[in-house]
Design an enzyme around this catalytic site. Structure first.
Site, PDB file in Angstrom:
ATOM      1  N   ARG A 148     -26.305  38.071 -25.295  1.00  0.00           N
ATOM      2  CA  ARG A 148     -25.413  37.229 -26.241  1.00  0.00           C
ATOM      3  C   ARG A 148     -26.150  37.539 -27.710  1.00  0.00           C
ATOM      4  O   ARG A 148     -26.834  38.161 -28.152  1.00  0.00           O
ATOM      5  CB  ARG A 148     -25.393  36.269 -26.395  1.00  0.00           C
ATOM      6  CG  ARG A 148     -24.336  36.104 -25.094  1.00  0.00           C
ATOM      7  CD  ARG A 148     -23.724  34.955 -23.791  1.00  0.00           C
ATOM      8  NE  ARG A 148     -22.838  33.920 -25.271  1.00  0.00           N
ATOM      9  CZ  ARG A 148     -22.273  33.283 -25.065  1.00  0.00           C
ATOM     10  NH1 ARG A 148     -22.413  32.197 -24.308  1.00  0.00           N
ATOM     11  NH2 ARG A 148     -21.117  32.628 -25.482  1.00  0.00           N
TER      12      ARG A 148
ATOM     13  N   GLU B 153     -35.341  25.062 -17.506  1.00  0.00           N
ATOM     14  CA  GLU B 153     -34.135  25.290 -18.763  1.00  0.00           C
ATOM     15  C   GLU B 153     -33.266  25.587 -18.173  1.00  0.00           C
ATOM     16  O   GLU B 153     -33.137  26.731 -16.835  1.00  0.00           O
ATOM     17  CB  GLU B 153     -34.508  25.731 -19.302  1.00  0.00           C
ATOM     18  CG  GLU B 153     -33.199  26.393 -20.562  1.00  0.00           C
ATOM     19  CD  GLU B 153     -33.818  27.062 -21.533  1.00  0.00           C
ATOM     20  OE1 GLU B 153     -35.490  27.934 -21.034  1.00  0.00           O
ATOM     21  OE2 GLU B 153     -33.572  28.226 -22.137  1.00  0.00           O
TER      22      GLU B 153
ATOM     23  N   PRO C 229     -23.471  19.562 -24.822  1.00  0.00           N
ATOM     24  CA  PRO C 229     -22.084  19.374 -25.444  1.00  0.00           C
ATOM     25  C   PRO C 229     -21.363  20.678 -24.986  1.00  0.00           C
ATOM     26  O   PRO C 229     -22.064  21.755 -25.203  1.00  0.00           O
ATOM     27  CB  PRO C 229     -22.380  19.422 -27.537  1.00  0.00           C
ATOM     28  CG  PRO C 229     -24.193  20.144 -27.618  1.00  0.00           C
ATOM     29  CD  PRO C 229     -25.100  19.676 -26.612  1.00  0.00           C
ATOM     30  N   ASN C 230     -20.156  19.928 -25.180  1.00  0.00           N
ATOM     31  CA  ASN C 230     -18.756  21.094 -24.776  1.00  0.00           C
ATOM     32  C   ASN C 230     -18.834  21.097 -23.367  1.00  0.00           C
ATOM     33  O   ASN C 230     -18.126  22.666 -22.659  1.00  0.00           O
ATOM     34  CB  ASN C 230     -18.932  22.845 -25.551  1.00  0.00           C
ATOM     35  CG  ASN C 230     -18.919  22.035 -27.360  1.00  0.00           C
ATOM     36  OD1 ASN C 230     -17.790  21.450 -27.534  1.00  0.00           O
ATOM     37  ND2 ASN C 230     -19.600  21.960 -28.121  1.00  0.00           N
TER      38      ASN C 230
ATOM     39  N   ALA D 102     -25.388  24.198 -27.139  1.00  0.00           N
ATOM     40  CA  ALA D 102     -25.763  24.488 -27.929  1.00  0.00           C
ATOM     41  C   ALA D 102     -26.769  24.090 -28.751  1.00  0.00           C
ATOM     42  O   ALA D 102     -27.869  24.657 -29.674  1.00  0.00           O
ATOM     43  CB  ALA D 102     -25.174  24.630 -29.821  1.00  0.00           C
TER      44      ALA D 102
ATOM     45  N   TYR E 259     -17.984  31.460 -18.810  1.00  0.00           N
ATOM     46  CA  TYR E 259     -18.546  29.989 -18.504  1.00  0.00           C
ATOM     47  C   TYR E 259     -18.125  30.062 -18.093  1.00  0.00           C
ATOM     48  O   TYR E 259     -17.527  29.222 -16.369  1.00  0.00           O
ATOM     49  CB  TYR E 259     -18.558  29.045 -19.116  1.00  0.00           C
ATOM     50  CG  TYR E 259     -19.289  28.388 -20.268  1.00  0.00           C
ATOM     51  CD1 TYR E 259     -20.456  29.130 -20.975  1.00  0.00           C
ATOM     52  CD2 TYR E 259     -18.594  29.409 -21.867  1.00  0.00           C
ATOM     53  CE1 TYR E 259     -21.465  29.329 -21.824  1.00  0.00           C
ATOM     54  CE2 TYR E 259     -19.126  28.961 -22.592  1.00  0.00           C
ATOM     55  CZ  TYR E 259     -20.806  29.276 -23.713  1.00  0.00           C
ATOM     56  OH  TYR E 259     -21.445  29.622 -24.199  1.00  0.00           O
TER      57      TYR E 259
ATOM     58  N   HIS F 172     -29.436  27.945 -18.008  1.00  0.00           N
ATOM     59  CA  HIS F 172     -27.766  28.304 -18.869  1.00  0.00           C
ATOM     60  C   HIS F 172     -26.855  29.266 -18.191  1.00  0.00           C
ATOM     61  O   HIS F 172     -27.227  29.990 -17.390  1.00  0.00           O
ATOM     62  CB  HIS F 172     -28.159  29.639 -20.342  1.00  0.00           C
ATOM     63  CG  HIS F 172     -29.515  28.576 -21.306  1.00  0.00           C
ATOM     64  ND1 HIS F 172     -28.743  27.423 -22.270  1.00  0.00           N
ATOM     65  CD2 HIS F 172     -30.811  28.719 -21.149  1.00  0.00           C
ATOM     66  CE1 HIS F 172     -29.542  27.227 -22.677  1.00  0.00           C
ATOM     67  NE2 HIS F 172     -30.773  27.685 -21.993  1.00  0.00           N
TER      68      HIS F 172
ATOM     69  N   ASN G 197     -28.726  21.423 -19.364  1.00  0.00           N
ATOM     70  CA  ASN G 197     -28.627  22.553 -20.099  1.00  0.00           C
ATOM     71  C   ASN G 197     -27.968  21.967 -21.767  1.00  0.00           C
ATOM     72  O   ASN G 197     -27.098  21.481 -21.722  1.00  0.00           O
ATOM     73  CB  ASN G 197     -27.514  23.320 -19.242  1.00  0.00           C
ATOM     74  CG  ASN G 197     -26.078  24.146 -19.815  1.00  0.00           C
ATOM     75  OD1 ASN G 197     -26.968  24.483 -21.390  1.00  0.00           O
ATOM     76  ND2 ASN G 197     -25.429  24.785 -19.197  1.00  0.00           N
TER      77      ASN G 197
ATOM     78  N   ARG H 268     -13.560  26.502 -22.072  1.00  0.00           N
ATOM     79  CA  ARG H 268     -13.994  26.688 -22.969  1.00  0.00           C
ATOM     80  C   ARG H 268     -14.392  28.019 -21.918  1.00  0.00           C
ATOM     81  O   ARG H 268     -15.046  28.506 -20.414  1.00  0.00           O
ATOM     82  CB  ARG H 268     -14.994  26.615 -23.846  1.00  0.00           C
ATOM     83  CG  ARG H 268     -16.036  26.113 -22.203  1.00  0.00           C
ATOM     84  CD  ARG H 268     -17.570  25.697 -22.700  1.00  0.00           C
ATOM     85  NE  ARG H 268     -17.939  26.041 -23.966  1.00  0.00           N
ATOM     86  CZ  ARG H 268     -19.067  26.157 -24.166  1.00  0.00           C
ATOM     87  NH1 ARG H 268     -19.999  24.955 -23.653  1.00  0.00           N
ATOM     88  NH2 ARG H 268     -20.183  26.813 -25.362  1.00  0.00           N
TER      89      ARG H 268
END
Ligand code: DQA
Length: 144
Positions: free
Chosen positions: A106, A97, A9-10, A76, A22, A99, A73, A17
């Site tokens: 964070r 994985e 998502p996103n 969320a 990012y 990111h 990725n 964003r």
């Protein structure tokens, strides 16, 4: 070698964003970058993005018997989804994985990763180059 690159998502909002986390590249830029890198390396790849947890689970299940490796990725869903973790465990396809941001620096809620329990490697904080490093890792891993 066939690699499936999944974005959650996103990630379709890349370029718009939170550029401080990012960057400015769009999702279309990312797909182009991954596809041209894979072409150069002689790797077959497919990119997939969805904002929906069930669609991500479906896509992972459909990869069974078709793909040698997965780069994911989960956005969320990294921090919440047992369903995506179970899907990766079910298909037993080596999975990296990735990111874009340095999640470990964070918020506290980003420190939990369910997918990590099934991943052969985690790459964070390299921006979109992290996808290319994930592909490099998988390609070495799958040759061994
Ligand atoms: C992300 C980090 C996640 O915490 C966040 O929810 C995302 C993107 C990253 O690529 O840095 O959507 O996975």
């Amino acid at each position: 070698m066939k690699i499936l690159v999944i974005n959650g998502p996103n990630l379709n909002m890349l370029g718009i964003r939170e550029p401080a986390h990012y960057g400015r590249e769009t999702y279309a830029d990312l797909v182009e970058k991954i596809e041209s890198y894979c072409k150069e390396k002689g790797i077959d790849c497919e990119c997939y993005q969805s904002n929906h947890e069930g669609c991500l689970v479906d896509k992972i299940q459909e990869a069974y018997g078709k793909f040698d490796g997965i780069v994911i990725n989960p956005g969320a869903y990294t921090h919440t989804s047992v369903a995506i973790l179970d899907a990766v465990k079910s298909v037993m396809i080596p999975t990296v994985e990735i990111h874009i941001s340095k999640v470990e620096e964070r918020e506290d809620f980003r420190q939990i990763s369910y997918i990590r329990l099934a991943a052969v490697k985690t790459i964070t904080g390299l921006g979109t180059d992290g996808y290319l490093r994930s592909i490099d890792f998988l390609s070495d891993y799958l040759k061994k």
